[in-house]
Write an enzyme that holds these catalytic residues in place. Structure first.
Site, PDB file in Angstrom:
ATOM      1  CG  ASP A 244      -6.718   7.468   4.650  1.00  0.00           C
ATOM      2  OD1 ASP A 244      -7.673   7.782   3.909  1.00  0.00           O
ATOM      3  OD2 ASP A 244      -5.881   6.610   4.326  1.00  0.00           O
TER       4      ASP A 244
ATOM      5  N   GLY B  50       0.826  -1.201   0.000  1.00  0.00           N
ATOM      6  CA  GLY B  50       0.000   0.000   0.000  1.00  0.00           C
ATOM      7  C   GLY B  50       0.847   1.231   0.000  1.00  0.00           C
ATOM      8  N   GLY B  51       0.403   2.250  -0.717  1.00  0.00           N
ATOM      9  CA  GLY B  51       1.103   3.530  -0.698  1.00  0.00           C
ATOM     10  C   GLY B  51       2.503   3.396  -1.233  1.00  0.00           C
ATOM     11  CG  PHE B  52       4.987   6.329  -1.081  1.00  0.00           C
ATOM     12  CD1 PHE B  52       5.437   6.675  -2.339  1.00  0.00           C
ATOM     13  CD2 PHE B  52       4.013   7.108  -0.478  1.00  0.00           C
ATOM     14  CE1 PHE B  52       4.939   7.801  -2.975  1.00  0.00           C
ATOM     15  CE2 PHE B  52       3.515   8.230  -1.112  1.00  0.00           C
ATOM     16  CZ  PHE B  52       3.977   8.579  -2.360  1.00  0.00           C
TER      17      PHE B  52
ATOM     18  CE  LYS C 239       3.060   1.074   3.855  1.00  0.00           C
ATOM     19  NZ  LYS C 239       1.692   1.489   3.602  1.00  0.00           N
TER      20      LYS C 239
END
Length: 667
Positions: A474, A359-361, A378
């Site tokens: 979010d 997810g994301g970066f 992460k």
């Protein structure tokens, strides 16, 4: 006989009055006794009369106060004069120390509210900065705290009602002989003399080594009206504290007087001695040199050189493999920083089998620490150092925010071009797996309403219980994790924002997810109301079993909020529920949640409930307010037609990190 008795009583009264007046005026201690002081925390009086405020224990506080308060008349000119000798001794020779001590004048000796570390056992993170605190502290601070605008490293400061000094200076004394200031090392372990003089308008602070007489020129001189701060009765004493860095803090002697005329001098020759820092470098014994045969020396060299080359190569390879980025400002965050080596081993080298989400970066890996604790790691890419210090500070602060329905954020690690965030692993993954993917069992209505209450409780804590308040920014199903008992846990602190009591924000990221963003967000920025809007979308998402925007559906069903509102207008609100619920649900409860979702997504921010009210509605302790599908602001906003997982950026001064730390387990 009666005449003699009267004379004895008369002289006894005179003596008592004189003693009482002397105590009220001042005192002098060339060493201390237990009965002289009120002591709490880890403070203690050692044999020989040495007062120890702190020892080498981490995150501890010590206080020592004169037992009786001194009378100060704020309506008239007040003054006081004090002279004490202190020593801040490192736990071992050359070690860095923390955190410092302070001379304190306070209306109370109760400091149960105070924090250690940079708060010096006097203040806390929510200390009232108005005059109602009635606190004066002269700090000998050994650690720079950027948030307090401290001078570098050790410094001396005047604090009034809060830990941000109104005046500060690096420790030194003025030499009349040399005509200049000479620096003093506060943390050398050597005794330092401190004089604090107040004459009714001017507060002077003077320092000098133990062998130097009081300099003619003070280190700090500040005009201040203490009659606005002091109450009628004030206590005087000392406070010391340690952080992760520690020191042994001692008071050797102390003299105090409200009048310069009656100030009693310390007898420096009678003061107890402070222990010296330990030097753990043991002397190397000399050994008799032995003569070796030249051939034997050559053979040893031929054997040793290849071994050293191999060992050097192994060392270089391992150092490069586990290399990290470390800077001096990170020392205070030590307990929150994980070594890359420990995370590498926990995830078996970040192997593919340990990958649990993307997810994301970055990617999310499951790991196990030596003690058996399961973690999620992460890995985020980052190139710029701008904002990194602030970001790490906020990650550490958020790691200290504890709530049963928040995913615990444990810490971080930094490598060149990479940031690793460590959180507790949630064994049942994210809620969206169960709502939107048929391979997983769909949660029952009882499970769904329980999860909704869990997340409402977490968000209410971030808004109203955390200090400072935190904006999540979010909220969505993919950022809601399920623990081993299927309790809802709110994750994704990668995009959280702090909000101070004045409403100022400091961002750890500046993004949002389309479909969950309030209509006013780009115009006015984030707020508690924009979080409530996203939670309203989440209520509908969980109840209807679909995302807020489904481009493949017919136009009338494409936008979740608008579709639910139209169905309510047509008296078919229950038809929007997730078909996978079957018949195991309470109609009234489902309708209440759907209407609450529409209320939270009202176009008018002021018309949305706060999270405390949302919790009351969900628990049915309070009925919903009277409104309908035709009420102003209900179901009216049309989001931008883009993929629901897309994110957009809002300009911000801080570095950008997107998506959940835990988003997408098991996908």
């Amino acid at each position: 006989m009666d005449c003699r008795l009267h004379l004895v009583l008369f002289f006894s009264c005179v003596c008592l009055i004189c003693l009482s007046g002397q105590q009220e005026t001042g005192f002098v201690y060339n060493g201390f006794h237990q009965e002289d002081l009120f002591i709490d925390g880890i403070a203690m009086i050692l044999p020989g009369g040495l007062l120890q405020l702190t020892n080498a224990s981490q995150l501890k506080i010590g206080h020592a106060f004169f037992k009786q308060p001194f009378g100060f008349d704020p309506s008239s000119s007040l003054s006081f004069y004090t002279h004490f000798v202190c020593a801040l001794v490192p736990p071992k020779f050359g070690a860095e120390v923390g955190h410092g001590m302070a001379f304190v004048v306070s209306p109370s000796m109760n400091f149960s509210h105070a924090f250690p570390t940079q708060y010096l056992g006097v203040f806390n993170s929510s200390t009232n900065v108005t005059s109602s605190s009635h606190l004066l502290a002269i700090e000998l601070d050994t650690v720079e705290t950027v948030d307090f605008h401290d001078l570098e490293k050790a410094h001396v400061g005047i604090d009034v009602n809060n830990p941000i000094s109104i005046e500060s200076a690096l420790p030194s004394y003025f030499s009349d002989a040399l005509g200049k200031n000479i620096s003093i090392n506060l943390v050398s372990g050597e005794p330092v003399q401190v004089w604090i003089d107040y004459d009714g308008s001017l507060l002077n602070v003077t320092l000098a080594p133990i062998e130097i007489q009081k300099p003619n020129r003070p280190l700090i001189s500040r005009d201040i009206n203490l009659s606005e701060i002091f109450q009628d009765k004030m206590y005087i004493g000392f406070s010391g504290s340690n952080g992760r860095l520690t020191s042994n803090q001692y008071i050797l002697g102390w003299s105090f007087s409200k009048s310069k005329e009656f100030m009693q001098s310390l007898d420096l020759s009678k003061l107890p001695q402070a222990p010296i820092p330990r030097n753990e470098q043991a002397p190397v014994p000399r050994e008799e040199k032995k003569k070796l045969h030249p051939l034997l020396i050559g053979l040893v060299i031929l054997l040793v050189i290849p071994v050293l080359m191999v060992l050097g190569g192994v060392y270089w390879y391992r150092r490069k493999k586990y290399a990290e980025v470390k800077e001096s400002w990170e020392k205070e965050y030590g307990p929150h920083r994980y070594s890359y080596k420990s995370l590498y081993k926990a995830t078996n080298g970040f192997v593919k089998d340990a990958l649990v989400g993307k997810g994301g970066f970055g990617k999310v890996y499951k790991g196990t620490l030596p003690g058996g604790r399961h973690i999620a790691v992460k890995r985020l890419s980052h190139d710029a150092e701008q904002g990194m210090k602030q970001f790490v500070a906020e990650v550490v602060t958020m790691g200290n925010i504890q709530h049963r329905n928040l995913v615990p954020l444990l810490g971080y690690c930094r490598r060149k071009g990479e940031l690793l965030l460590v959180s507790e692993y949630m064994s049942n993954g994210s809620l969206d797996q169960y709502l939107f993917y048929n391979q997983n069992p769909s949660p029952s209505w009882l499970q769904r309403i329980s999860i909704l209450k869990d997340i409402a409780s977490a968000l209410n804590y971030l808004h109203s219980g955390a200090n400072p308040a935190v904006l999540h920014r979010d909220i969505k199903a993919s950022n809601v994790m399920l623990d081993s008992e299927y309790n809802g846990r709110l994750g994704d602190f990668g995009m959280a924002k702090f909000q101070d009591p004045q409403g100022n924000l400091s961002a750890t990221a500046a993004v949002g997810t389309i479909g969950y963003m309030a209509p006013e967000l780009i115009r006015t920025g984030t707020s508690k109301e924009t979080d409530v809007y996203a939670f309203g979308i989440f209520l509908l998402e969980v109840t209807c079993g679909r995302r807020p925007f489904e481009p493949e559906l017919p136009v009338q069903k494409k936008y979740l909020v608008k579709w639910v509102c139209e169905c309510w207008k047509q008296a078919s609100l229950l038809e929007t529920r997730d078909p996978k619920l079957g018949r195991e649900f309470l109609s009234e409860e489902v309708e209440m949640v759907l209407k609450l979702g529409l209320l939270c997504t009202n176009d008018v921010p002021e018309s949305r409930p706060d999270m405390g009210q949302v919790m009351q509605y969900l628990s049915q302790k309070q009925p919903l307010p009277d409104f309908s599908a035709d009420s102003p602001g209900i179901g009216g906003f049309m989001p931008v037609s883009v993929e629901p997982s897309s994110t957009i950026g809002i300009p911000d001064s801080s570095m950008h990190v997107t998506h959940s730390i835990l988003e997408g387990y098991g996908r």
